[in-house]
Design an enzyme around this catalytic site. Structure first.
Site, PDB file in Angstrom:
ATOM      1  N   ASN A 242      34.207 -28.226 135.984  1.00  0.00           N
ATOM      2  CA  ASN A 242      33.965 -28.993 137.218  1.00  0.00           C
ATOM      3  C   ASN A 242      34.748 -28.348 138.360  1.00  0.00           C
ATOM      4  O   ASN A 242      34.554 -27.188 138.637  1.00  0.00           O
ATOM      5  CB  ASN A 242      34.391 -30.448 136.992  1.00  0.00           C
ATOM      6  CG  ASN A 242      33.664 -31.059 135.810  1.00  0.00           C
ATOM      7  OD1 ASN A 242      32.506 -31.438 135.908  1.00  0.00           O
ATOM      8  ND2 ASN A 242      34.335 -31.122 134.656  1.00  0.00           N
ATOM      9  N   THR A 243      35.596 -29.107 139.043  1.00  0.00           N
ATOM     10  CA  THR A 243      36.582 -28.613 140.002  1.00  0.00           C
ATOM     11  C   THR A 243      36.144 -28.711 141.458  1.00  0.00           C
ATOM     12  O   THR A 243      35.091 -28.212 141.845  1.00  0.00           O
ATOM     13  CB  THR A 243      36.992 -27.154 139.708  1.00  0.00           C
ATOM     14  OG1 THR A 243      37.547 -27.087 138.383  1.00  0.00           O
ATOM     15  CG2 THR A 243      38.021 -26.664 140.696  1.00  0.00           C
ATOM     16  N   THR A 244      36.994 -29.352 142.256  1.00  0.00           N
ATOM     17  CA  THR A 244      36.851 -29.392 143.710  1.00  0.00           C
ATOM     18  C   THR A 244      37.930 -28.500 144.320  1.00  0.00           C
ATOM     19  O   THR A 244      39.109 -28.629 143.988  1.00  0.00           O
ATOM     20  CB  THR A 244      36.983 -30.832 144.228  1.00  0.00           C
ATOM     21  OG1 THR A 244      35.887 -31.610 143.710  1.00  0.00           O
ATOM     22  CG2 THR A 244      36.947 -30.880 145.741  1.00  0.00           C
ATOM     23  N   GLY A 283      39.776 -28.525 137.995  1.00  0.00           N
ATOM     24  CA  GLY A 283      40.865 -27.635 138.415  1.00  0.00           C
ATOM     25  C   GLY A 283      41.177 -27.785 139.886  1.00  0.00           C
ATOM     26  O   GLY A 283      41.418 -26.795 140.589  1.00  0.00           O
TER      27      GLY A 283
END
Length: 342
Positions: A242-244, A283
């Site tokens: 995922n991760t923004t 992350g």
């Protein structure tokens, strides 16, 4: 691959390029939904970083520690492609070096080192995973960088971004990249955020979900936090899928330590707009830059501005996104669900 019609007007104004001394650009791969985005400080910037997600993919973040030597940043790269996407930073370095931008380490030709921290998000499940941003992609993003309006939605690092994956990709929706800015007392704080969260994106004003995990019939939002608290079991997901990631920039003068703290304040904005956030499968990483081209402003005010700019950019990211369909995935966007219930 099919996509939705153009996205509606965005709710929040401004962009990271409203900050004096900041340019931004995207490269979007035409072969599958992936790409990279770059924020450039042509005259250099002081930088910091704060990593909150448990599965980050990053480059040069140790360098940004206030205890470490180098005090200047020339660009920050945000990329799709998971760890493969870190290759794109080499293209950013090449583009900057060709223009004489970088840290001088000697007088001879070629003795210049552009400082380019980077972070990546996972988008390999959307289309052909063999296609990832590389050095040429990073170079092309720099070629596209401007100081004017910033394209948002399915572009750059947001091209393959998705949200609402707590109950599996079959219930997910399209994420994207968004930007916003706020100005107080002649000082601007802007943010550029690629939203690829495990959780839902919510309206910070109401707490209502905008895009995220859908119900079994796919026609409405499930509300991930409410569903989990009601006893629905999330799927087991590989960490880091995922991760923004994003960049906060301001033209107020700051120290390196203050930039690190400003990046941390930006995570408050993520927490307002993404639920759940900072998970073991994300992350989440935010960089902060200052060009020091405006007057000083109370640091607490700057932190408030950073959180607000980040939250607004997250909302803009999913509002600007367009739905896509691949051979294996149906990823509607926020406007698709609104249209379905009109």
């Amino acid at each position: 691959m099919r996509s939705s019609p153009a996205a509606p007007a965005l709710p929040y104004p401004g962009a990271i390029t409203d900050v004096r001394g900041i340019d931004a650009g995207h490269y979007t791969d035409p072969r599958r939904p992936t790409g990279c985005s770059v924020v450039i400080a042509p005259d250099g910037a002081v930088g910091g970083v704060d990593v909150r997600g448990a599965a980050p993919g990053t480059r040069e973040t140790d360098l940004l520690d206030p205890a470490n030597l180098v005090g200047v940043v020339h660009a920050v790269l945000l990329s799709g492609g998971s760890a493969w996407g870190l290759d794109a930073a080499g293209g950013v370095m090449r583009w900057l070096a060709e223009r004489g931008t970088g840290l001088r380490v000697g007088a001879a030709p070629g003795q210049i080192v552009p400082i380019v921290p980077a972070a990546v998000l996972f988008d390999l499940h959307v289309g052909d995973a063999r296609i990832r941003p590389d050095a040429d992609a990073g170079y092309a993003a720099c070629d596209a960088a401007r100081s004017g309006p910033v394209p948002q939605g399915n572009v750059g690092a947001g091209a393959g971004a998705t949200v609402g994956k707590l109950f599996g990709m079959a219930h997910a929706m399209k994420g994207g990249i968004g930007s916003a800015a706020v100005t107080v007392g002649g000082v601007t704080v802007g943010a550029l955020i690629a939203v690829n969260a495990l959780g839902d994106v919510v309206d910070p004003a109401t707490g209502a979900p905008i895009a995220g995990a859908r119900t079994a019939d796919g026609r409405a939002l499930r509300g991930s936090v409410a569903a989990v608290l009601a006893g629905e079991a999330p799927l087991s997901l590989l960490a880091g899928t995922n991760t923004t990631i994003g960049v906060i920039a301001t033209d107020a003068p700051l120290t390196k330590a203050q930039c690190q703290r400003l990046a941390g304040a930006g995570h408050d904005g993520l927490a307002r707009a993404i639920q759940p956030v900072h998970t073991m499968s994300d992350g989440d990483t935010l960089f902060a830059l200052t060009t020091a081209q405006a007057p000083a402003l109370d640091f607490n005010v700057l932190c408030v501005m950073a959180a607000e700019a980040v939250a607004r950019a997250c909302v803009n990211a999913v509002r600007a996104a367009q739905g896509i369909q691949t051979d294996t995935l149906n990823l509607p966007c926020a406007s698709d669900l609104i249209a379905a219930h009109a």
